[in-house]
Design a protein around this motif. Sequence first.
Motif, short mmCIF file in Angstrom:
data_model
loop_
_atom_site.label_atom_id
_atom_site.label_comp_id
_atom_site.label_asym_id
_atom_site.label_seq_id
_atom_site.Cartn_x
_atom_site.Cartn_y
_atom_site.Cartn_z
N THR A 55 -3.99 5.98 0.15
CA THR A 55 -4.38 3.85 0.04
C THR A 55 -4.47 3.70 0.91
OG1 THR A 55 -2.16 3.36 0.40
CG2 THR A 55 -2.68 3.99 -1.57
N LEU A 62 -6.27 -2.10 -9.73
CA LEU A 62 -5.15 -2.12 -8.22
C LEU A 62 -4.78 -3.05 -7.45
CD1 LEU A 62 -7.30 0.12 -5.90
CD2 LEU A 62 -5.74 0.79 -6.86
N CYS A 94 -7.58 6.12 -8.48
CA CYS A 94 -6.51 5.63 -8.95
C CYS A 94 -6.41 4.84 -10.19
CB CYS A 94 -5.03 4.90 -8.33
SG CYS A 94 -5.04 6.37 -7.15
N ALA A 125 1.37 4.15 -2.44
CA ALA A 125 0.58 5.56 -2.90
C ALA A 125 1.80 6.33 -3.83
CB ALA A 125 1.00 5.42 -1.78
N CYS A 172 -7.38 3.11 -3.83
CA CYS A 172 -6.16 4.28 -4.22
C CYS A 172 -7.34 5.68 -4.38
CB CYS A 172 -5.22 4.14 -5.39
SG CYS A 172 -3.89 5.01 -5.17
N ALA A 184 0.97 -1.44 -0.13
CA ALA A 184 -0.17 -0.28 -0.23
C ALA A 184 1.09 1.64 -0.31
CB ALA A 184 -0.79 0.12 1.53
#
Length: 123
Positions: A97, A77, A69, A45, A84, A41
């Motif tokens: 995140t 992801l 994201c 980020a 995210c 994570a």
Amino acid sequence: MKSQGLTLLELLAAATLLGLLSALFLLSLLQAQRGAVSTQAQQLARHAATLAEIKRSVTNTPYSSPTPCVPALLVDLPASVPQCVFRQDENTTYVLTQSSSGKFFLFDGKGLQGPLGALPASW
């Protein structure tokens, strides 16, 4: 004539010892897995912040409101990072995140904050 086998007490002691060793091994494995989830994570980020900065330099337009994201920066992801989100101001990209263990990580362009136990108020 003396028997050459193990007594029931010796077998129980050996089984108990093996059980304790197995439990310790599994506990350390679970801790390592939690650490790996948090690390993934954190890395995501930083990676998303880099991608957002590249996208801003190409389009010359910042994302001023929180934006997922996916699909803005990433195709998908990893399973260990269910959330995210990023946003930008005129100077900085911020990425939030969340790991599958529920911990939040916030990258503010300078450094990483976290693990945070709850969603930051600014998001």
